[in-house]
Design an enzyme around this catalytic site. Sequence first.
Site, PDB file in Angstrom:
ATOM      1  N   GLU A  43       0.843  -1.197   0.000  1.00 53.59           N
ATOM      2  CA  GLU A  43       0.000   0.000   0.000  1.00 53.59           C
ATOM      3  C   GLU A  43       0.879   1.249   0.000  1.00 53.59           C
ATOM      4  O   GLU A  43       1.839   1.362   0.768  1.00 53.59           O
ATOM      5  CB  GLU A  43      -0.887  -0.023   1.245  1.00 53.59           C
ATOM      6  CG  GLU A  43      -1.841   1.153   1.387  1.00 53.59           C
ATOM      7  CD  GLU A  43      -2.738   1.009   2.615  1.00 53.59           C
ATOM      8  OE1 GLU A  43      -3.665   1.817   2.742  1.00 53.59           O
ATOM      9  OE2 GLU A  43      -2.513   0.089   3.437  1.00 53.59           O
ATOM     10  N   LYS A 113      -9.159   2.986  -2.527  1.00 49.52           N
ATOM     11  CA  LYS A 113      -9.552   2.352  -1.270  1.00 49.52           C
ATOM     12  C   LYS A 113     -10.940   2.809  -0.851  1.00 49.52           C
ATOM     13  O   LYS A 113     -11.246   4.003  -0.845  1.00 49.52           O
ATOM     14  CB  LYS A 113      -8.521   2.689  -0.190  1.00 49.52           C
ATOM     15  CG  LYS A 113      -8.651   1.911   1.101  1.00 49.52           C
ATOM     16  CD  LYS A 113      -7.462   2.236   2.018  1.00 49.52           C
ATOM     17  CE  LYS A 113      -7.451   1.407   3.276  1.00 49.52           C
ATOM     18  NZ  LYS A 113      -6.261   1.716   4.115  1.00 49.52           N
ATOM     19  N   CYS A 147      -5.643  -3.076   1.762  1.00 47.13           N
ATOM     20  CA  CYS A 147      -5.520  -3.190   3.211  1.00 47.13           C
ATOM     21  C   CYS A 147      -6.853  -3.454   3.909  1.00 47.13           C
ATOM     22  O   CYS A 147      -7.420  -4.533   3.797  1.00 47.13           O
ATOM     23  CB  CYS A 147      -4.815  -1.945   3.748  1.00 47.13           C
ATOM     24  SG  CYS A 147      -4.153  -2.138   5.424  1.00 47.13           S
TER      25      CYS A 147
END
Length: 266
Positions: A43, A113, A147
């Site tokens: 990430e 994200k 994540c």
Amino acid sequence: MTLTIAICQTEGCFADPDAAIALLDATARAARQRHADLLVLPELFCTGYNLGPDRARTLAMSLKDPRLAKIRAIARAHGIALCLGFPEIVDSGVANSAALIDAAGEILLTYRKIHLFGELDRAMFAVRGAGFPVVAWRGLTLGLAICYDIEFPETARALALAGADLILVPTALMPPYDVVADHVIPTRAYENQVFIAYANHCGSEDGLAYLGKSSICGPDGRVLAKAAAGPALIMATLDPAHQALVRARDPLLADRRPQLYRSLTA
């Protein structure tokens, strides 16, 4: 046709995109020498994760940024596909993004994200993703998550229902969340019958420590490769024929009864 995938677990080059690009060049060369078709990095690999809002905005890139052009050139030069994270300028805000770039240097997919983790993420990123896109590549369908996204079962399930065979997950997992690396990732792979490549940072950035424990998991939940706590380049070969056998033996997705699950999204 099988596919060989590599994950670079690294301490990275905090707040130094030029150094990160140099590290990427060397790592892509090493991975390709070991016959990897795809290299996955953590990430926000291009900048580091624990930036704070000011540095995140200063270091953010658009898809036309010269630094991203250099990354695309690395993919072309070494003949290897890349998946890596970067802060992305989106209109007047910044998103936590990841791109999938093929071996010809073309951007196949950009993902933002969706689930922001605590104040750390929310302070840096005003823009969230709005969907779970997939793309066909080398005979497989690929999707991305970043994540915290993969800690929500709906993320992997939505990608699997969209046809994903392989989910790439750049991450920045920190203590005390070993359970995610050790148990959640193999479970997500098993319950959705997908391959998952989970690429974490190691070491620390500006006082924030990372767990490492990057892994590649198979559609039966088996861990095909896993790193310890330090820097590593791990690899595994993915076999779509094995995935087809798993799905035929245990048709989990076909046996769902979605009409009974509507309250879950109410």
